[in-house]
Design a protein around this motif. Structure first.
Motif, mmCIF file in Angstrom:
data_model
loop_
_atom_site.group_PDB
_atom_site.id
_atom_site.type_symbol
_atom_site.label_atom_id
_atom_site.label_comp_id
_atom_site.label_asym_id
_atom_site.label_seq_id
_atom_site.Cartn_x
_atom_site.Cartn_y
_atom_site.Cartn_z
ATOM 1 N N PHE A 113 0.832 -1.208 0.000
ATOM 2 C CA PHE A 113 0.000 0.000 0.000
ATOM 3 C C PHE A 113 0.867 1.260 0.000
ATOM 4 O O PHE A 113 0.586 2.221 -0.734
ATOM 5 C CB PHE A 113 -0.916 -0.016 1.220
ATOM 6 N N VAL A 114 1.920 1.274 0.796
ATOM 7 C CA VAL A 114 2.814 2.433 0.848
ATOM 8 C C VAL A 114 3.500 2.640 -0.499
ATOM 9 O O VAL A 114 3.655 3.773 -0.974
ATOM 10 C CB VAL A 114 3.842 2.261 1.978
ATOM 11 N N MET A 115 3.907 1.549 -1.145
ATOM 12 C CA MET A 115 4.539 1.653 -2.459
ATOM 13 C C MET A 115 3.572 2.231 -3.486
ATOM 14 O O MET A 115 3.941 3.116 -4.278
ATOM 15 C CB MET A 115 5.028 0.274 -2.906
ATOM 16 N N MET A 116 2.337 1.760 -3.498
ATOM 17 C CA MET A 116 1.341 2.283 -4.430
ATOM 18 C C MET A 116 1.045 3.753 -4.154
ATOM 19 O O MET A 116 0.956 4.569 -5.084
ATOM 20 C CB MET A 116 0.050 1.464 -4.328
ATOM 21 N N LEU A 117 0.894 4.092 -2.881
ATOM 22 C CA LEU A 117 0.587 5.470 -2.518
ATOM 23 C C LEU A 117 1.713 6.405 -2.926
ATOM 24 O O LEU A 117 1.473 7.491 -3.491
ATOM 25 C CB LEU A 117 0.336 5.554 -1.008
ATOM 26 N N GLY A 118 2.943 6.005 -2.662
ATOM 27 C CA GLY A 118 4.079 6.832 -3.050
ATOM 28 C C GLY A 118 4.164 7.019 -4.558
ATOM 29 O O GLY A 118 4.439 8.131 -5.042
ATOM 30 N N SER A 119 3.908 5.962 -5.308
ATOM 31 C CA SER A 119 3.944 6.061 -6.771
ATOM 32 C C SER A 119 2.855 6.992 -7.278
ATOM 33 O O SER A 119 3.081 7.792 -8.194
ATOM 34 C CB SER A 119 3.782 4.667 -7.388
ATOM 35 N N ASN A 120 1.668 6.906 -6.689
ATOM 36 C CA ASN A 120 0.573 7.784 -7.112
ATOM 37 C C ASN A 120 0.882 9.256 -6.819
ATOM 38 O O ASN A 120 0.557 10.137 -7.624
ATOM 39 C CB ASN A 120 -0.728 7.382 -6.421
ATOM 40 N N LEU A 121 1.511 9.531 -5.677
ATOM 41 C CA LEU A 121 1.869 10.915 -5.352
ATOM 42 C C LEU A 121 2.902 11.460 -6.332
ATOM 43 O O LEU A 121 2.833 12.623 -6.748
ATOM 44 C CB LEU A 121 2.402 10.990 -3.918
#
Length: 324
Positions: free
Chosen positions: A305-313
């Protein structure tokens, strides 16, 4: 004199919290009034927010909490702190392989599929309506096909009847069949290829819809302002006008590239030889659905989840520069 100074300081100290409290009360009054004025809208949105919280937000929060526990479903969770995360990045060699595969997979398939979705949609949009509908269906069909993997399994079959082996042997590139789906050298590349073939899904349709709804007057105004070719029109008019669709497509493509699991499992098996096709999601399924170590699985899910969130930001910041 000293007592008067102390009294003045005490009064000022009391005035600061009192002013903050008054400001807070005024904000609450304004908020209450706004809620009353818009109560019909909030009532209509309430079912969605309730469902979103119950089935999306709450499970995410619960998974984050369980990631700090040992939980095997049969017994009550036991708090163990950061042990799950320490085991993931220090002791779990399979997770490190899955992390490397997932990052490599996302770094290649995410941008390539995103750009391919947009440019294919851009080209198809230039066709006549009838041909456009047929071509859109042809490109979109693989993403909804139930037997999409069967074609590629036959193509990369490890015997001489596989299409790839038959072609390469006929033209003398190889002398004997290659075990494409069992050799760690080729497995991840094949999974990437299949994922790219399946990637023209929801984001592709969103781009088509965005291009269809583009205001023609903007193009005319751009021509008057000095837009000289289609590439300038694309950069200065089309892309800025499609920022919502571009953001939606980016979220969909990032999510699909990080959450790949079914393609890898169907093509190279589970677990794959030497874990060459192992991803974070397949690792998550291993501990969550097979071993029922839900605390450890929650830690894996939190990292993902953190990886996806960081990529989206990061993508959001990049998309804000489009057209500048």
């Amino acid at each position: 004199m000293g007592n008067e100074n102390l009294a003045g300081v005490a009064v000022r100290d009391n005035e600061v919290p009192a002013s903050r409290l008054a400001t807070l009360r005024s904000r609450l009054v304004l908020l209450r009034g706004e809620v009353k004025r818009q109560r019909q809208g909030y009532i209509l949105m309430a079912p969605y927010f309730i469902l979103f919280f119950v089935f999306t937000a709450f499970p995410v929060l619960m998974a984050f909490g369980l990631s700090f526990t040992y939980f095997n479903v049969l017994e009550a969770p036991v708090w163990i702190g950061w042990d799950n995360y320490a085991n993931l990045f220090v002791k779990d060699e399979v997770f490190l392989i899955a992390l490397k595969n997932t990052l490599l997979f996302a770094a290649i398939t995410g941008p390539v599929s995103y750009i391919a979705c947009f440019f294919l949609a851009w080209l198809i949009n230039e066709l006549s309506p009838g041909i456009r509908a047929v071509v859109t269906l042809l490109f979109y069909a693989p993403s909804i096909s139930g037997n999409a993997y069967l074609i590629w399994q036959v193509a990369f079959s490890g015997d001489s009847f596989g299409y790839v082996n038959a072609f390469l042997m006929k033209w003398g590139f190889i002398l004997e069949p290659v075990q494409w789906l069992q050799d760690p050298k080729y497995m991840l590349a094949i999974v990437m290829l299949v994922q790219l073939w399946l990637s023209l899904g929801t984001a592709f349709l969103a781009f088509i819809a965005g291009l269809q709804g583009l205001d023609a007057t903007l193009i005319e105004a751009g021509a008057i302002d000095g837009i000289r070719n289609r590439w300038q029109e694309l950069w200065f008019i089309t892309l800025p006008s499609m920022r919502p669709m571009l953001m939606f497509g980016a979220v969909m493509q990032i999510t699909s590239s990080f959450a790949v699991a079914d393609v890898a499992t169907s093509m190279v098996g589970f677990p794959s030889p030497q874990y060459a096709g192992h991803t974070i999601v397949t690792h998550l399924k291993d501990f969550g659905s097979i071993r029922f170590e839900m605390g450890y699985a929650s830690a894996i899910a939190t990292v993902l989840f953190v990886m996806m969130l960081g990529s989206n930001l990061i993508v959001q910041k990049l998309l804000r520069k489009v057209g500048d």
